[in-house]
Motif scaffolding. Structure first.
Motif, PDB file in Angstrom:
ATOM      1  N   THR A   6     -33.003  -8.356  10.994  1.00  0.00           N
ATOM      2  CA  THR A   6     -32.696  -7.487   9.866  1.00  0.00           C
ATOM      3  C   THR A   6     -32.440  -8.374   8.658  1.00  0.00           C
ATOM      4  OG1 THR A   6     -31.730  -5.836  11.328  1.00  0.00           O
ATOM      5  CG2 THR A   6     -31.166  -5.679   8.990  1.00  0.00           C
ATOM      6  N   VAL A   8     -32.072  -8.391   4.250  1.00  0.00           N
ATOM      7  CA  VAL A   8     -31.821  -7.596   3.041  1.00  0.00           C
ATOM      8  C   VAL A   8     -32.570  -8.264   1.898  1.00  0.00           C
ATOM      9  CG1 VAL A   8     -30.091  -6.706   1.437  1.00  0.00           C
ATOM     10  CG2 VAL A   8     -29.583  -6.846   3.892  1.00  0.00           C
ATOM     11  N   SER A  13     -32.494  -3.039   3.104  1.00  0.00           N
ATOM     12  CA  SER A  13     -32.494  -3.594   4.451  1.00  0.00           C
ATOM     13  C   SER A  13     -33.836  -3.328   5.126  1.00  0.00           C
ATOM     14  CB  SER A  13     -31.355  -2.963   5.259  1.00  0.00           C
ATOM     15  OG  SER A  13     -31.305  -3.526   6.538  1.00  0.00           O
ATOM     16  N   ARG A  15     -36.030  -4.151   8.894  1.00  0.00           N
ATOM     17  CA  ARG A  15     -36.122  -4.724  10.244  1.00  0.00           C
ATOM     18  C   ARG A  15     -37.534  -5.243  10.411  1.00  0.00           C
ATOM     19  NH1 ARG A  15     -32.697  -4.506  14.109  1.00  0.00           N
ATOM     20  NH2 ARG A  15     -34.113  -4.060  15.801  1.00  0.00           N
ATOM     21  N   GLU A  70     -31.038 -14.078   8.039  1.00  0.00           N
ATOM     22  CA  GLU A  70     -30.514 -12.801   8.521  1.00  0.00           C
ATOM     23  C   GLU A  70     -29.060 -12.645   8.064  1.00  0.00           C
ATOM     24  OE1 GLU A  70     -30.975 -10.034  12.449  1.00  0.00           O
ATOM     25  OE2 GLU A  70     -31.250 -12.190  12.674  1.00  0.00           O
ATOM     26  N   SER A  73     -28.335 -12.039   1.428  1.00  0.00           N
ATOM     27  CA  SER A  73     -29.001 -11.261   0.388  1.00  0.00           C
ATOM     28  C   SER A  73     -30.133 -12.090  -0.216  1.00  0.00           C
ATOM     29  CB  SER A  73     -28.000 -10.867  -0.693  1.00  0.00           C
ATOM     30  OG  SER A  73     -28.656 -10.185  -1.727  1.00  0.00           O
TER      31      SER A  73
END
Length: 161
Positions: A6, A8, A13, A15, A70, A73
């Motif tokens: 995941t 961002v 967000s 996956r 992961e 940001s």
């Protein structure tokens, strides 16, 4: 073996599933998410064309495995501003015609975004030093530096409002 992560990116967000543990963030940005502003240049972190911000710090996405970002940001050049409200750097680069071929510009802009985001006034020497690892062969360096100086002034003026 595939792994799912995941990430961002530009405030959203995502996956993503990658086939190889060391798959670079650059490939996910361009191939999986369609964010083509981040460029593939050298593939080994030498040119800076793939620079993005990770938690506000300029980082080469070709050298950053997806697993390593992961929970952080990530901001790409597409996430700096919008067509209606471009970031001060994007406006300044257009105003000063700071690009020629434009291939390196997203990486340069992202490196400059870290510099401007620090809040301290970047001297010409600091700008040149920050951009030292971003390769540009077009000869637009003077216009690039002037655009970054103007963007910093515009960002300070905007913050004062």
């Amino acid at each position: 073996m595939s792994t799912t992560h995941t990430v961002v990116i530009n405030g959203k967000s995502h996956r993503v599933t990658v086939d190889h543990y060391e798959t670079p963030l650059l490939y996910v940005l361009r191939d999986d998410l369609g964010l083509k502003g981040t460029r593939f240049g050298c593939g080994d972190g030498s040119c800076g064309a793939c620079t993005v911000l990770v938690d506000g710090r300029a980082q080469r996405s070709c050298e950053s495995p997806v697993w390593s970002v992961e929970g952080k940001s990530i901001t790409t050049v597409e996430g700096l501003g919008t067509l209606d409200q471009p970031h001060a750097l994007q406006r300044a680069f257009i105003e000063f015609q700071a690009g020629q071929c434009g291939y390196c510009l997203s990486g340069i802009i992202m490196t400059a975004a870290e510099l401007i985001g620090s809040g301290a006034e970047p001297s010409r020497e600091k700008i040149v030093a920050a951009l030292d690892a971003n390769l540009c062969r077009c000869g637009a360096h003077t216009r690039i530096v002037k655009a970054i100086e103007a963007a910093w002034k515009a960002s300070i003026a905007g913050a004062a409002r």
